[in-house]
Scaffold this motif. Structure first.
Motif, mmCIF file in Angstrom:
data_model
loop_
_atom_site.group_PDB
_atom_site.id
_atom_site.type_symbol
_atom_site.label_atom_id
_atom_site.label_comp_id
_atom_site.label_asym_id
_atom_site.label_seq_id
_atom_site.Cartn_x
_atom_site.Cartn_y
_atom_site.Cartn_z
ATOM 1 N N VAL A 206 0.803 -1.087 -0.226
ATOM 2 C CA VAL A 206 -0.094 -0.034 0.072
ATOM 3 C C VAL A 206 0.841 1.286 0.206
ATOM 4 O O VAL A 206 1.855 1.451 0.880
ATOM 5 N N SER A 207 0.551 2.172 -0.794
ATOM 6 C CA SER A 207 1.445 3.447 -0.702
ATOM 7 C C SER A 207 1.464 4.177 0.345
ATOM 8 O O SER A 207 0.466 4.356 1.089
ATOM 9 N N ARG A 208 2.665 4.499 0.912
ATOM 10 C CA ARG A 208 3.074 5.217 2.066
ATOM 11 C C ARG A 208 2.571 6.715 1.953
ATOM 12 O O ARG A 208 2.669 7.381 3.073
ATOM 13 N N ASN A 209 2.060 7.287 0.873
ATOM 14 C CA ASN A 209 1.787 8.646 0.631
ATOM 15 C C ASN A 209 0.339 8.704 0.831
ATOM 16 O O ASN A 209 -0.401 9.999 0.622
ATOM 17 N N ILE A 210 -0.597 7.845 0.805
ATOM 18 C CA ILE A 210 -2.022 7.971 0.811
ATOM 19 C C ILE A 210 -2.589 8.630 2.084
ATOM 20 O O ILE A 210 -1.830 8.776 3.377
ATOM 21 N N PRO A 211 -3.812 9.354 2.086
ATOM 22 C CA PRO A 211 -4.089 10.069 3.319
ATOM 23 C C PRO A 211 -4.542 9.221 4.466
ATOM 24 O O PRO A 211 -5.252 8.227 4.267
ATOM 25 N N ILE A 212 -3.812 9.541 5.813
ATOM 26 C CA ILE A 212 -4.350 8.639 6.994
ATOM 27 C C ILE A 212 -5.000 9.681 7.911
ATOM 28 O O ILE A 212 -4.261 10.238 8.236
ATOM 29 N N ILE A 213 -6.324 9.607 8.025
ATOM 30 C CA ILE A 213 -7.198 10.472 8.725
ATOM 31 C C ILE A 213 -7.375 9.972 10.224
ATOM 32 O O ILE A 213 -8.193 8.964 10.082
ATOM 33 N N VAL A 214 -6.946 10.734 11.425
ATOM 34 C CA VAL A 214 -7.082 10.177 12.593
ATOM 35 C C VAL A 214 -7.894 10.765 13.550
ATOM 36 O O VAL A 214 -8.066 12.238 13.145
ATOM 37 N N ALA A 215 -8.003 10.230 14.626
ATOM 38 C CA ALA A 215 -9.108 11.123 15.679
ATOM 39 C C ALA A 215 -8.266 12.142 16.130
ATOM 40 O O ALA A 215 -7.163 12.278 16.256
ATOM 41 N N CYS A 216 -9.142 13.172 16.677
ATOM 42 C CA CYS A 216 -8.549 14.508 17.133
ATOM 43 C C CYS A 216 -7.456 13.985 18.239
ATOM 44 O O CYS A 216 -7.777 13.151 19.022
ATOM 45 N N ARG A 217 -6.472 14.588 18.411
ATOM 46 C CA ARG A 217 -5.268 14.589 19.585
ATOM 47 C C ARG A 217 -4.825 13.078 19.573
ATOM 48 O O ARG A 217 -4.207 12.789 20.585
ATOM 49 N N SER A 218 -4.806 12.239 18.402
ATOM 50 C CA SER A 218 -4.191 11.125 18.475
ATOM 51 C C SER A 218 -3.183 11.119 17.460
ATOM 52 O O SER A 218 -2.458 9.991 17.369
ATOM 53 N N LYS A 219 -2.889 11.989 16.741
ATOM 54 C CA LYS A 219 -1.768 11.883 15.663
ATOM 55 C C LYS A 219 -0.451 11.413 16.248
ATOM 56 O O LYS A 219 0.269 10.560 15.688
ATOM 57 N N GLU A 220 -0.151 12.013 17.279
ATOM 58 C CA GLU A 220 1.253 11.737 18.101
ATOM 59 C C GLU A 220 1.315 10.103 18.396
ATOM 60 O O GLU A 220 2.590 9.861 18.325
ATOM 61 N N ASP A 221 0.405 9.561 18.709
ATOM 62 C CA ASP A 221 0.291 8.098 19.054
ATOM 63 C C ASP A 221 0.773 7.620 17.485
ATOM 64 O O ASP A 221 1.550 6.447 17.799
ATOM 65 N N TYR A 222 0.166 7.737 16.495
ATOM 66 C CA TYR A 222 0.607 7.015 15.438
ATOM 67 C C TYR A 222 2.121 7.507 14.923
ATOM 68 O O TYR A 222 2.736 6.399 14.431
#
Length: 340
Positions: A230-246
């Protein structure tokens, strides 16, 4: 010369009772039948319809293997606990959607493999195993996945080149290893907040993926090969205030386009606006401000309902997560709604 069978045995264990030169065109199962024997109609290509009564708990291995004459839809009643291996294998005339009820725990190996004309599949909440169950279902375009904790489903949907729409229902906690192996036409994924694990090679070589949305507050556990290909450039939309965890996760951080959507964050709800009940069985009430318009969106982002009243009814919608958008004179308020 045998062509019609009236089968009333409640729990017959005889294997392939009509195997050989029988030329059955019709089989009628009695309303007290609990077990359909192994291979009972295997290879009987003249049978064109089957009706499985609500009393049946098990469908034996190869029960309808190669019954290519069966056309139209087949209904699995909400009494069936186990569907045996190869039970409907190569029944290429079956069309429409196969709904595996919540009563079913086991879908045997290759049970529906080669059913090349079915267009949809719903996997019930209790399914625990379905290895190779739908391999080679070449017309399958939609899967509604509800299994809460399916542990054994290697390549369940492998070689399903038309599978484009995958709906993962609220309540699913994990995505099994290998389950959507090389499903190259799936174009987007939405993971409800209940998902905490995505298995090894779950979406291996799903090269058509162009968008992933996660409602989970913490990054689900994944393996190095969960999304291989899977392309590593596709949009990954995550829940509010969780980006740092990803970004801290060894494997999620390999994706280069992770962003947050804070529209469903509690802080965005106007303090003067009350939206209840949530979760809901159907009716939602909005109070506290003048309502100009209400819009309800599915997890896929599709507008499914709108109203100018302060009450909106989701009773006809499937259980899952929805986004409620309330437009008031003072601004737009959004809220994540869970429909039971």
């Amino acid at each position: 010369s045998l062509s019609v069978v009236n089968f009333n045995a409640i729990d017959c264990e005889v294997n392939r009772p009509f195997w050989g030169s029988c030329n059955i065109s019709q089989i009628n199962f009695g309303n007290n039948v609990q077990s359909i024997p192994e291979g009972i109609c295997s290879g009987q290509t003249n049978i064109n319809t089957i009706v499985i009564p609500n009393s049946v708990r098990t469908i034996g291995s190869s029960a309808f293997y190669g019954c290519t004459g069966i056309t139209g839809s087949v209904s699995i009643p909400n009494s069936v606990v186990e569907i045996g291996s190869f039970a409907f294998n190569d029944c290429s005339g079956i069309t429409g959607s196969i709904v595996i009820p919540n009563s079913t725990t086991i879908i045997g190996s290759s049970a529906f493999a080669g059913c090349s004309s079915i267009s949809g599949v719903t996997i019930g909440e209790s399914v625990q195993s379905m290895v190779n169950a739908f391999v080679g279902c070449s017309s399958l375009s939609r899967v509604n996945y509800k299994a809460r904790n399916c542990a054994n489903s290697d390549k369940a949907f492998s070689d399903c080149p038309s599978l484009r729409q995958l709906i993962i229902e609220t309540g699913v906690t994990s995505i099994p290893d290998y389950i959507f192996f090389i499903c190259s036409s799936i174009d987007s994924l939405v993971f409800p907040s209940s998902v905490n694990q995505i298995g090894s090679t779950s979406f291996w070589n799903c090269t058509g993926l162009s968008y992933i949305r996660l409602f989970t507050l913490n990054a689900p556990s994944i393996s190095w090969n969960s999304f291989t290909g899977v392309s590593r450039n596709i949009p990954i939309i995550v829940a509010c205030r969780s980006k740092e965890d990803y970004l801290r996760d060894e494997y999620w951080s390999l994706f280069q386009n992770i962003s947050e959507d804070c529209n469903d964050c509690e802080e965005t709800v106007n303090e003067y606006l009350s939206i209840y009940p949530n979760p809901t069985n159907g009716i939602i009430t909005i109070e506290g401000e003048e309502i100009e318009k209400i819009e309800v969106y599915s997890e896929m982002g599709q507008l499914i309902k709108e109203s100018k009243e302060n009450v909106i009814d989701l009773s006809a919608q499937q259980a899952g997560t929805y986004l409620l958008k309330v437009i008031t004179p003072s601004g737009v308020v959004t809220k994540q709604i869970i429909k039971n």
